[in-house]
Design an enzyme around this catalytic site. Structure first.
Site, PDB file in Angstrom:
ATOM      1  N   ASN A   6     131.923   8.970  20.173  1.00 48.26           N
ATOM      2  CA  ASN A   6     132.540  10.271  20.421  1.00 48.26           C
ATOM      3  C   ASN A   6     133.794  10.368  19.549  1.00 48.26           C
ATOM      4  O   ASN A   6     134.810   9.758  19.849  1.00 48.26           O
ATOM      5  CB  ASN A   6     132.904  10.379  21.916  1.00 48.26           C
ATOM      6  CG  ASN A   6     133.661  11.651  22.247  1.00 48.26           C
ATOM      7  OD1 ASN A   6     133.777  12.553  21.411  1.00 48.26           O
ATOM      8  ND2 ASN A   6     134.183  11.728  23.469  1.00 48.26           N
ATOM      9  N   LYS A   8     135.618  12.934  19.054  1.00 46.99           N
ATOM     10  CA  LYS A   8     136.603  13.913  19.559  1.00 46.99           C
ATOM     11  C   LYS A   8     137.064  14.837  18.418  1.00 46.99           C
ATOM     12  O   LYS A   8     136.264  15.123  17.533  1.00 46.99           O
ATOM     13  CB  LYS A   8     137.774  13.188  20.230  1.00 46.99           C
ATOM     14  CG  LYS A   8     137.273  12.191  21.274  1.00 46.99           C
ATOM     15  CD  LYS A   8     138.322  11.706  22.220  1.00 46.99           C
ATOM     16  CE  LYS A   8     137.675  10.754  23.217  1.00 46.99           C
ATOM     17  NZ  LYS A   8     138.536  10.362  24.290  1.00 46.99           N
ATOM     18  N   HIS A  95     132.719  16.247  29.827  1.00 48.49           N
ATOM     19  CA  HIS A  95     133.758  15.261  29.482  1.00 48.49           C
ATOM     20  C   HIS A  95     135.056  15.619  30.202  1.00 48.49           C
ATOM     21  O   HIS A  95     135.413  16.791  30.308  1.00 48.49           O
ATOM     22  CB  HIS A  95     133.971  15.221  27.971  1.00 48.49           C
ATOM     23  CG  HIS A  95     134.772  14.028  27.544  1.00 48.49           C
ATOM     24  ND1 HIS A  95     136.137  13.976  27.703  1.00 48.49           N
ATOM     25  CD2 HIS A  95     134.406  12.838  27.023  1.00 48.49           C
ATOM     26  CE1 HIS A  95     136.569  12.792  27.280  1.00 48.49           C
ATOM     27  NE2 HIS A  95     135.534  12.084  26.861  1.00 48.49           N
ATOM     28  N   GLU A  97     138.031  15.527  29.354  1.00 49.80           N
ATOM     29  CA  GLU A  97     139.015  16.299  28.585  1.00 49.80           C
ATOM     30  C   GLU A  97     138.707  17.796  28.670  1.00 49.80           C
ATOM     31  O   GLU A  97     139.607  18.633  28.594  1.00 49.80           O
ATOM     32  CB  GLU A  97     139.048  15.810  27.127  1.00 49.80           C
ATOM     33  CG  GLU A  97     139.796  14.476  27.005  1.00 49.80           C
ATOM     34  CD  GLU A  97     139.355  13.590  25.858  1.00 49.80           C
ATOM     35  OE1 GLU A  97     138.650  14.058  24.950  1.00 49.80           O
ATOM     36  OE2 GLU A  97     139.732  12.394  25.873  1.00 49.80           O
ATOM     37  N   GLU A 164     132.683   7.681  33.196  1.00 50.16           N
ATOM     38  CA  GLU A 164     133.942   7.479  32.488  1.00 50.16           C
ATOM     39  C   GLU A 164     135.113   7.724  33.441  1.00 50.16           C
ATOM     40  O   GLU A 164     135.516   8.880  33.634  1.00 50.16           O
ATOM     41  CB  GLU A 164     134.063   8.454  31.310  1.00 50.16           C
ATOM     42  CG  GLU A 164     133.010   8.299  30.250  1.00 50.16           C
ATOM     43  CD  GLU A 164     133.490   8.856  28.908  1.00 50.16           C
ATOM     44  OE1 GLU A 164     133.517   8.101  27.937  1.00 50.16           O
ATOM     45  OE2 GLU A 164     133.856  10.041  28.839  1.00 50.16           O
ATOM     46  N   GLY A 170     141.101   6.125  26.786  1.00 45.95           N
ATOM     47  CA  GLY A 170     142.214   6.035  25.843  1.00 45.95           C
ATOM     48  C   GLY A 170     143.412   5.247  26.334  1.00 45.95           C
ATOM     49  O   GLY A 170     144.487   5.313  25.740  1.00 45.95           O
ATOM     50  N   SER A 201     137.809   3.281  26.904  1.00 48.89           N
ATOM     51  CA  SER A 201     138.489   2.159  26.243  1.00 48.89           C
ATOM     52  C   SER A 201     137.567   0.999  25.847  1.00 48.89           C
ATOM     53  O   SER A 201     138.012  -0.138  25.777  1.00 48.89           O
ATOM     54  CB  SER A 201     139.628   1.626  27.121  1.00 48.89           C
ATOM     55  OG  SER A 201     140.646   2.595  27.222  1.00 48.89           O
TER      56      SER A 201
END
Ligand code: PGA
Length: 240
Positions: A6, A8, A95, A97, A164, A170, A201
């Site tokens: 991914n 991003k 996701h 985010e 996740e 991250g 991560s």
């Protein structure tokens, strides 16, 4: 095993050169037949990336899509039909985010339905926040995300779930092995016959620990996937 990159909101045309190393590696890697490699670059790179990976093991995916699979007046949006048209085979949906910027379970459900209708495979992300983990409501949260996200979707063979935990994305933190095993087990009991990946991560150091968790079907890799050396290392170490 799935290894999903991914990228991003990173990468331009020149970044695509980094794929050469990965393609070369996959040609000589003995376990290549056993693995699925999917790169999810920003939408701007889906078309050129699809051209670059022709005749290789790599498949291309998108990072999000509109909830309608047909064309329409929606300025700035990209629907799953358009993604498929330029070479995407997969799309990441749900996701954290994007949940963070307002995507609801209902919207994610509509996106999953549109994507599968358009013929894309879906990488459906779920995960709890740190606050929810502390309150010990992880299972409740995951159940809600799954129940609403997969509502009225009978055919689930084109869907994989990526677990996740939001607090691990991250941050360099990963769940304890036992916790991760149990959570994945919980998801697999809830959604029969589904593949469950772990994301958050994942890197060449902690892969040695993560690969020991027997019920994981692969990894969704953010930061480390932008460096071909790290991405290759993660794949190699999974089988060492
Ligand atoms: P990370 O991202 O590997 O950089 O933590 C994972 C993801 O957001 O999918």
């Amino acid at each position: 095993m799935y290894f999903i990159a991914n990228w991003k909101m990173f990468g331009g045309l020149s970044t695509l050169n980094s794929l050469k190393k990965v393609i070369k590696f996959l040609k000589i890697f003995k376990k290549s037949k056993k693995i699925k490699i999917i790169y999810c670059p920003p939408s701007t790179l889906i078309c050129p990336m699809s051209k670059k990976v022709i005749n290789s093991k790599i498949q291309v995916g998108a990072q999000n899509c509109h909830e309608s699979f047909t064309y329409g007046a929606s300025t700035g949006s990209i629907n799953p039909t358009m993604l498929k048209n330029v070479g995407a085979k997969y799309v990441i949906l749900g996701h954290s985010e994007n949940r963070d910027s307002g995507e609801t379970d209902k919207l994610i459900n509509a996106k999953i339905r549109a994507a599968t209708q358009a013929g894309l495979k879906v990488i459906f992300c779920i995960g709890e926040t740190l606050g929810q983990k502390r309150k010990k409501i992880t299972k409740k949260i995951l159940s809600k995300q799954i129940n609403f996200g997969l509502q009225k979707i009978k055919k689930r063979k084109n869907i994989v779930i990526a677990y996740e935990p939001v607090w691990s994305i991250g941050t360099g933190l990963i769940p304890k092995a036992d916790d991760l095993f149990n959570t994945i087990n919980f998801i697999k009991k809830k959604v029969i016959n589904i593949k469950v990946l772990y994301g958050g991560s994942v890197n060449p150091k902690n892969i040695n620990e993560l690969k020991l968790i027997k019920n994981i079907d692969g990894f969704l890799i953010g930061g480390a996937s932008q460096d071909p050396k790290k991405f290759i290392d993660i794949i190699k170490k999974t089988y060492n």
